[in-house]
Design a protein around this motif. Structure first.
Motif, PDB file in Angstrom:
ATOM      1  N   TYR A   1       0.734  -1.142  -0.026  1.00  0.00           N
ATOM      2  CA  TYR A   1      -0.049  -0.074  -0.017  1.00  0.00           C
ATOM      3  C   TYR A   1       0.904   1.186   0.051  1.00  0.00           C
ATOM      4  O   TYR A   1       0.504   2.181  -0.826  1.00  0.00           O
ATOM      5  CB  TYR A   1      -1.058   0.017   1.164  1.00  0.00           C
ATOM      6  CG  TYR A   1      -1.929   1.246   1.100  1.00  0.00           C
ATOM      7  CD1 TYR A   1      -2.792   1.427   0.238  1.00  0.00           C
ATOM      8  CD2 TYR A   1      -1.683   2.294   2.120  1.00  0.00           C
ATOM      9  CE1 TYR A   1      -3.799   2.612   0.262  1.00  0.00           C
ATOM     10  CE2 TYR A   1      -2.513   3.335   2.286  1.00  0.00           C
ATOM     11  CZ  TYR A   1      -3.291   3.656   1.211  1.00  0.00           C
ATOM     12  OH  TYR A   1      -4.390   4.657   0.907  1.00  0.00           O
TER      13      TYR A   1
ATOM     14  N   LEU B   1       2.307   1.485  -3.522  1.00  0.00           N
ATOM     15  CA  LEU B   1       1.368   2.057  -4.581  1.00  0.00           C
ATOM     16  C   LEU B   1       0.697   3.462  -4.345  1.00  0.00           C
ATOM     17  O   LEU B   1       0.522   4.313  -5.262  1.00  0.00           O
ATOM     18  CB  LEU B   1      -0.126   1.079  -4.476  1.00  0.00           C
ATOM     19  CG  LEU B   1      -1.216   1.636  -5.564  1.00  0.00           C
ATOM     20  CD1 LEU B   1      -0.565   1.398  -6.642  1.00  0.00           C
ATOM     21  CD2 LEU B   1      -2.135   0.401  -5.425  1.00  0.00           C
TER      22      LEU B   1
ATOM     23  N   ALA C   1      -8.364   0.320   1.808  1.00  0.00           N
ATOM     24  CA  ALA C   1      -7.826   1.354   0.955  1.00  0.00           C
ATOM     25  C   ALA C   1      -7.033   0.866  -0.013  1.00  0.00           C
ATOM     26  O   ALA C   1      -6.815   1.341  -1.217  1.00  0.00           O
ATOM     27  CB  ALA C   1      -7.120   2.304   1.776  1.00  0.00           C
ATOM     28  N   TYR C   2      -6.268  -0.405   0.253  1.00  0.00           N
ATOM     29  CA  TYR C   2      -5.214  -1.037  -0.667  1.00  0.00           C
ATOM     30  C   TYR C   2      -6.062  -1.441  -2.000  1.00  0.00           C
ATOM     31  O   TYR C   2      -5.768  -1.096  -3.048  1.00  0.00           O
ATOM     32  CB  TYR C   2      -4.382  -2.065  -0.177  1.00  0.00           C
ATOM     33  CG  TYR C   2      -3.609  -2.584  -1.284  1.00  0.00           C
ATOM     34  CD1 TYR C   2      -2.305  -1.661  -1.785  1.00  0.00           C
ATOM     35  CD2 TYR C   2      -3.805  -3.862  -1.843  1.00  0.00           C
ATOM     36  CE1 TYR C   2      -1.659  -2.352  -2.751  1.00  0.00           C
ATOM     37  CE2 TYR C   2      -2.649  -4.298  -2.867  1.00  0.00           C
ATOM     38  CZ  TYR C   2      -1.596  -3.539  -3.228  1.00  0.00           C
ATOM     39  OH  TYR C   2      -1.114  -4.129  -4.358  1.00  0.00           O
TER      40      TYR C   2
ATOM     41  N   LEU D   1      -7.313   1.693  -3.872  1.00  0.00           N
ATOM     42  CA  LEU D   1      -6.238   2.367  -4.875  1.00  0.00           C
ATOM     43  C   LEU D   1      -5.737   1.419  -5.885  1.00  0.00           C
ATOM     44  O   LEU D   1      -5.731   1.643  -6.833  1.00  0.00           O
ATOM     45  CB  LEU D   1      -5.156   2.534  -3.683  1.00  0.00           C
ATOM     46  CG  LEU D   1      -3.940   3.430  -4.290  1.00  0.00           C
ATOM     47  CD1 LEU D   1      -4.503   4.738  -5.002  1.00  0.00           C
ATOM     48  CD2 LEU D   1      -2.710   3.794  -3.310  1.00  0.00           C
ATOM     49  N   LEU D   2      -5.687  -0.042  -5.682  1.00  0.00           N
ATOM     50  CA  LEU D   2      -5.232  -0.836  -6.728  1.00  0.00           C
ATOM     51  C   LEU D   2      -6.508  -1.041  -7.908  1.00  0.00           C
ATOM     52  O   LEU D   2      -6.161  -0.803  -9.078  1.00  0.00           O
ATOM     53  CB  LEU D   2      -4.977  -2.285  -6.073  1.00  0.00           C
ATOM     54  CG  LEU D   2      -4.580  -3.312  -7.032  1.00  0.00           C
ATOM     55  CD1 LEU D   2      -3.313  -2.904  -7.391  1.00  0.00           C
ATOM     56  CD2 LEU D   2      -4.456  -4.731  -6.474  1.00  0.00           C
TER      57      LEU D   2
ATOM     58  N   THR E   1      -6.010   2.050  -9.962  1.00  0.00           N
ATOM     59  CA  THR E   1      -4.763   1.999 -10.824  1.00  0.00           C
ATOM     60  C   THR E   1      -5.005   0.825 -11.890  1.00  0.00           C
ATOM     61  O   THR E   1      -4.474   1.293 -12.915  1.00  0.00           O
ATOM     62  CB  THR E   1      -3.647   1.291  -9.996  1.00  0.00           C
ATOM     63  OG1 THR E   1      -3.216   2.343  -8.712  1.00  0.00           O
ATOM     64  CG2 THR E   1      -2.206   1.294 -10.608  1.00  0.00           C
ATOM     65  N   ARG E   2      -5.550  -0.079 -11.534  1.00  0.00           N
ATOM     66  CA  ARG E   2      -6.064  -0.850 -12.720  1.00  0.00           C
ATOM     67  C   ARG E   2      -7.136  -0.529 -13.602  1.00  0.00           C
ATOM     68  O   ARG E   2      -7.425  -1.142 -14.753  1.00  0.00           O
ATOM     69  CB  ARG E   2      -6.435  -2.196 -12.151  1.00  0.00           C
ATOM     70  CG  ARG E   2      -5.246  -3.109 -11.529  1.00  0.00           C
ATOM     71  CD  ARG E   2      -5.785  -4.357 -11.100  1.00  0.00           C
ATOM     72  NE  ARG E   2      -4.457  -5.185 -10.457  1.00  0.00           N
ATOM     73  CZ  ARG E   2      -4.621  -6.194  -9.769  1.00  0.00           C
ATOM     74  NH1 ARG E   2      -5.763  -6.640  -9.619  1.00  0.00           N
ATOM     75  NH2 ARG E   2      -3.535  -6.894  -9.403  1.00  0.00           N
TER      76      ARG E   2
ATOM     77  N   VAL F   1      -6.789   8.948 -10.268  1.00  0.00           N
ATOM     78  CA  VAL F   1      -6.608   9.458  -8.849  1.00  0.00           C
ATOM     79  C   VAL F   1      -5.667  10.717  -8.884  1.00  0.00           C
ATOM     80  O   VAL F   1      -4.767  10.788  -9.284  1.00  0.00           O
ATOM     81  CB  VAL F   1      -6.046   8.274  -7.721  1.00  0.00           C
ATOM     82  CG1 VAL F   1      -5.496   8.972  -6.484  1.00  0.00           C
ATOM     83  CG2 VAL F   1      -6.451   6.998  -7.873  1.00  0.00           C
TER      84      VAL F   1
ATOM     85  N   ARG G   1     -11.342  -4.045 -14.296  1.00  0.00           N
ATOM     86  CA  ARG G   1     -10.503  -5.100 -13.895  1.00  0.00           C
ATOM     87  C   ARG G   1     -10.592  -5.184 -12.335  1.00  0.00           C
ATOM     88  O   ARG G   1     -10.397  -4.250 -11.541  1.00  0.00           O
ATOM     89  CB  ARG G   1      -9.178  -4.646 -14.104  1.00  0.00           C
ATOM     90  CG  ARG G   1      -8.361  -5.392 -15.347  1.00  0.00           C
ATOM     91  CD  ARG G   1      -6.927  -4.913 -15.472  1.00  0.00           C
ATOM     92  NE  ARG G   1      -5.982  -6.005 -14.533  1.00  0.00           N
ATOM     93  CZ  ARG G   1      -4.839  -5.795 -14.481  1.00  0.00           C
ATOM     94  NH1 ARG G   1      -4.014  -4.835 -14.845  1.00  0.00           N
ATOM     95  NH2 ARG G   1      -4.009  -6.780 -13.765  1.00  0.00           N
TER      96      ARG G   1
END
Lengths: 277, 277
Positions: free
Chosen positions: A61, A64, B60-61, B64-65, B68-69, B76, B166
């Motif tokens: 995390y 990222l 949160a991870y 955020l992923l 990102t994907r 973001v 995704r």
């Protein structure tokens, strides 16, 4: 931060094999898997190259978020699930073996530079593939901009700057830049063409006097090779995907894997896919 | 996924106050803090608007992923530290009070639409600010492209599509799009101008037949208001920052806060800052 270790001295692949620019990404990856090493500038021309960094899941995390908060040096192209060594960007690729050379980091110290990381692999590693400026070299060359380090058969020079990245959790560190000497007549094209590729660092962060970035001596890069400037060449600096390595050196996570600077992951993606217009 | 709740029916702010386009972002936020509500298209023209989503730190991870994907719908712009309600994008702003209207989600269900979230705030919330297509409307309008929903005094229509994002960890869901009718003579400008703003969704994901995106009826948007098309207008679809809300509805995290669709966070950033060339 201490001065990082010098590069390994592997010869640029474009010098090792004059046909390297025409390899398919799959061919390049297969050769790297068998042990071929060297900087990948100009290899499989037109295909997107990527920086690699793998960190334990409990640091993922922070990494990222660090990339998200610092998109110029750290544009994320893909993130694996924990333990995964495949990517949507390259069919059949194994991220543990398919780069020319890796770096292994423990507590922020470089401990090994192997040609694969099978022995170092852990099931909790999350791998980040980050855009690389080699990608826009293709666009620059197409627009007639000379690429000095390729002309001179050297790895691109990279420098740790005095600019701080925005921290994220436990990760902090300086921005790293790559430098390309550009003749004034080509400066506009160099800026324009790289601007259109924001997923691979975008436009330069600085043109001209290196001291504005805290760089004392262009002849002593922190990564890669020094490159000779032509008489009127302007040094042009782009944010660099080695920045996460500098964050590892500054922030000392217990473990990390990265590519060796300049020795990138070859994806199947086409540079054109990342062009915005 | 069930059909989401209809919008609240708040009137567009551009209709409430004919000078809303000339407000400073700080003025707009202060008015929203005092309770003013409504869709923000055209407010504080030239300043970047953002979607908001807050999730507990242990989600949160994944969020955020997911972003990102899925960078087209979820670019973001900033991420706070856990519990933080400030952002580098807006001096003095309080993310808990400074949007016109919020949505509160429990287990993927909409449970409240308050004008602030002070009572709902938790110290473990991580807040994501995500680019909004209202940002490129300024560029489109400057290039002469008519913005039908603004002309008609309505919120922009948004649709859940048949395209899957995704997945990332526990988060999955469909892509949401916003639609703007564009006269054929302006299509090129609309695509070109939005292409140059990749941080706010970039170029359209589709032009023309809505059924290609699994949209049955343009007159029944899933969020926002239906908009009338001119005789020759082509429906043009852009990836939309409401996509994370659709992921919340589909993936059911225990808790989330979002903006109400169309009622965005006004940042101090200038749209020009996100333009790549």
């Amino acid at each position: 931060m201490n001065r990082p270790h010098p590069a390994t001295g592997d010869r640029p692949l474009a010098l090792v094999d004059e046909h390297a620019h025409a390899w398919s990404p799959k061919t390049a990856r297969a050769r790297f898997r068998k042990g071929l090493t060297g900087p990948t500038a100009g290899v499989a021309a037109g295909h997107t190259q990527a920086n690699l960094i793998s960190v334990p899941a409990d640091w993922a995390y922070d990494m990222l978020l660090f990339c998200t908060r610092n998109p110029r040096p750290c544009p994320v192209l893909d993130v694996t699930d924990a333990g995964g060594w495949t990517t949507v960007l390259a069919d059949g690729a194994d991220l543990r073996t398919d780069l020319p050379r890796y770096r292994v980091w423990r507590d922020g110290e470089l401990v090994d530079e192997p040609t694969d990381v099978l022995e170092h692999w852990r099931d909790d590693l999350v791998t980040f593939l980050i855009g690389c400026s080699f990608t826009f070299e293709w666009a620059l060359a197409t627009a007639g901009v000379p690429i000095r380090h390729v002309e001179q058969g050297r790895n691109v020079p990279m420098y740790v700057t005095s600019r701080r990245c925005r921290p994220a959790g436990r990760l902090r560190g300086p921005m790293v830049v790559s430098m390309r000497p550009v003749p004034p007549a080509h400066l506009s094209a160099a800026i324009r063409e790289s601007s259109l590729l924001p997923a691979v660092h975008g436009s330069p962060v600085h043109c001209g006097d290196p001291s504005a970035l805290g760089i004392d001596d262009l002849d002593r890069p922190d990564f890669g090779d020094a490159v000779d400037l032509g008489a009127d060449d302007i040094p042009v600096f782009w944010a660099c995907g080695v920045t996460p390595q500098a964050a590892v050196m500054a922030s000392r996570p217990p473990f990390a894997l990265t590519h060796a600077p300049g020795q990138m992951f070859l994806t199947d993606a086409r540079d054109e896919q990342y062009r915005v217009a």
